[in-house]
Design an enzyme around this catalytic site. Sequence first.
Site, mmCIF file in Angstrom:
data_model
loop_
_atom_site.group_PDB
_atom_site.id
_atom_site.type_symbol
_atom_site.label_atom_id
_atom_site.label_comp_id
_atom_site.label_asym_id
_atom_site.label_seq_id
_atom_site.Cartn_x
_atom_site.Cartn_y
_atom_site.Cartn_z
ATOM 1 N N THR A 150 0.813 -1.192 -0.028
ATOM 2 C CA THR A 150 0.236 -0.318 0.376
ATOM 3 C C THR A 150 1.494 1.581 0.145
ATOM 4 O O THR A 150 1.631 1.247 1.042
ATOM 5 C CB THR A 150 -1.065 0.410 1.589
ATOM 6 O OG1 THR A 150 -1.694 -1.022 1.432
ATOM 7 C CG2 THR A 150 -2.173 0.747 1.302
ATOM 8 N N LYS A 177 -7.647 1.776 -2.013
ATOM 9 C CA LYS A 177 -7.407 1.194 -0.363
ATOM 10 C C LYS A 177 -7.272 1.640 0.569
ATOM 11 O O LYS A 177 -7.193 1.562 1.171
ATOM 12 C CB LYS A 177 -5.765 0.189 -0.954
ATOM 13 C CG LYS A 177 -4.513 0.277 -0.174
ATOM 14 C CD LYS A 177 -5.563 -1.600 0.385
ATOM 15 C CE LYS A 177 -4.757 -1.785 2.334
ATOM 16 N NZ LYS A 177 -3.897 -2.671 2.533
ATOM 17 N N LYS A 217 0.441 5.000 8.950
ATOM 18 C CA LYS A 217 0.874 4.840 7.148
ATOM 19 C C LYS A 217 -0.288 4.866 6.707
ATOM 20 O O LYS A 217 -0.272 6.112 5.826
ATOM 21 C CB LYS A 217 1.802 3.720 6.646
ATOM 22 C CG LYS A 217 3.077 4.218 5.822
ATOM 23 C CD LYS A 217 2.520 3.107 4.585
ATOM 24 C CE LYS A 217 2.521 1.613 4.915
ATOM 25 N NZ LYS A 217 1.423 0.629 3.530
HETATM 26 P P1 NA7 Z 1 5.580 -6.734 7.260
HETATM 27 O O1 NA7 Z 1 4.918 -7.730 7.565
HETATM 28 O O2 NA7 Z 1 5.733 -5.390 8.239
HETATM 29 O O3 NA7 Z 1 6.611 -6.893 6.031
HETATM 30 C C1 NA7 Z 1 6.940 -6.111 5.267
HETATM 31 C C2 NA7 Z 1 7.932 -6.177 4.198
HETATM 32 O O4 NA7 Z 1 8.535 -5.012 3.485
HETATM 33 C C3 NA7 Z 1 8.929 -6.669 4.698
HETATM 34 O O5 NA7 Z 1 9.069 -8.175 3.635
HETATM 35 C C4 NA7 Z 1 9.765 -6.499 5.130
HETATM 36 O O6 NA7 Z 1 11.401 -6.725 4.523
HETATM 37 C C5 NA7 Z 1 9.936 -5.971 3.631
HETATM 38 N N1 NA7 Z 1 10.851 -4.187 3.869
HETATM 39 C C6 NA7 Z 1 10.242 -3.064 4.351
HETATM 40 N N2 NA7 Z 1 10.727 -2.253 4.672
HETATM 41 C C7 NA7 Z 1 12.051 -2.555 3.591
HETATM 42 C C8 NA7 Z 1 12.790 -1.658 2.505
HETATM 43 N N3 NA7 Z 1 13.432 -0.622 2.543
HETATM 44 N N4 NA7 Z 1 13.504 -2.768 1.597
HETATM 45 C C9 NA7 Z 1 13.147 -3.435 1.371
HETATM 46 N N5 NA7 Z 1 12.209 -4.796 2.083
HETATM 47 C C10 NA7 Z 1 11.347 -4.067 3.016
HETATM 48 O O7 NA7 Z 1 3.820 -5.762 6.526
HETATM 49 P P2 NA7 Z 1 3.074 -7.388 5.969
HETATM 50 O O8 NA7 Z 1 3.322 -8.212 5.038
HETATM 51 O O9 NA7 Z 1 1.665 -7.191 7.089
HETATM 52 O O10 NA7 Z 1 2.276 -5.444 4.861
HETATM 53 C C11 NA7 Z 1 3.133 -5.265 3.569
HETATM 54 C C12 NA7 Z 1 2.256 -4.480 2.886
HETATM 55 O O11 NA7 Z 1 0.457 -4.402 2.090
HETATM 56 C C13 NA7 Z 1 2.086 -3.192 3.508
HETATM 57 O O12 NA7 Z 1 2.139 -1.583 2.412
HETATM 58 C C14 NA7 Z 1 0.866 -3.072 4.229
HETATM 59 O O13 NA7 Z 1 0.123 -2.180 4.438
HETATM 60 C C15 NA7 Z 1 -0.264 -4.074 2.413
HETATM 61 P P3 NA7 Z 1 11.917 -7.474 6.466
HETATM 62 O O14 NA7 Z 1 11.409 -8.668 6.470
HETATM 63 O O15 NA7 Z 1 11.559 -6.055 7.563
HETATM 64 O O16 NA7 Z 1 13.339 -7.927 6.339
#
Ligand code: NA7
Length: 288
Positions: free
Chosen positions: A97, A172, A240
């Site tokens: 999102t 959304k 957010k």
């Molecule tokens: P989560 O469980 O907080 O997962 C977030 C994912 O995003 C996770 O794989 C994180 O990797 C990844 N992430 C966060 N910041 C980065 C950066 N800077 N670079 C690469 N990857 C990153 O969220 P949800 O799965 O509940 O939700 C995901 C989306 O769907 C979000 O936009 C919601 O609003 C709807 P990590 O595992 O922390 O290394």
Amino acid sequence: MKPVIGFIGLGLMGKPMAQNLLRAGFPLVVWNRTKAKADELTKSGAKLASSPRDAASRCDVLITIVSDPPALEEVLWGSQGALDALKRGATLIDSSTVSPDLARRVAAECEKRGIDFLDAPVTGGTWGAEKGELVFMVGGKAAVLERMTSILSAMGKKFPLLGPNGAGQTVKLAMNLLLAIQVDGFAEALALVTAAGVPADRLMEIFLSSMGRSGVLEVKAPMMVKGEFPASFPLRLMHKDVRLALELAREKGIMLPAGAAAYATYSAVKDVSNDDPDFSAISRFWRK
Ligand code: NA7
């Protein structure tokens, strides 16, 4: 032959979505910033990519689902970013999102490179992700969506096209604004009866048989009454989304007074919570 799918972002939502793609028999290449979260998937047959760029170079369709706009920018445009490595003719589906504006920027960059793009954020929570019953809110072209049907149906039950790129993210944000305000509303009702000395159970009894009940509150209200908030949809992400909705409203010149008030309450709870709770933890605002 099934297309190879690249999958970036194995968080609460991404991991079960990727699992469903594997179950449906799609060859899968995964990448996650925290590598350990890919273990279960690689044990079940997914290949591990060394970077977003590596995942993009090895797939026909790339799906991203990461936290927020900066995270999406990092995986697409960072030093090991995916966008430059996608093949001409590939498709990018972003289910994070983010702002509609960012979705349109991604669409423009994809177009320059001959890549199809859908913004396709989801609703349905971790439960829907696990069951393969998500609803995708899609922005983009009908022909692209048509080609992606078999992939989306492995993860979800509905994927309506809502308009051009950005429309999926717009709907959304509107949906999450609505959910955020409903849950804030119940938290206020709960705070009021509790402060007035009436047990929360009495409110629940009436609420569950009244017009005030709703899908989200049937799940969240009992958690709020118990004061237990295991994250299904984390408060940090709802915070957010309400911020993004308010930014969109400002850009479009309209006021969202209830959204602004809910944002202030979510912000206050976010600032004092260090356990990454569900967004129903907004009711902590009234806890002594
Ligand atoms: P989560 O469980 O907080 O997962 C977030 C994912 O995003 C996770 O794989 C994180 O990797 C990844 N992430 C966060 N910041 C980065 C950066 N800077 N670079 C690469 N990857 C990153 O969220 P949800 O799965 O509940 O939700 C995901 C989306 O769907 C979000 O936009 C919601 O609003 C709807 P990590 O595992 O922390 O290394």
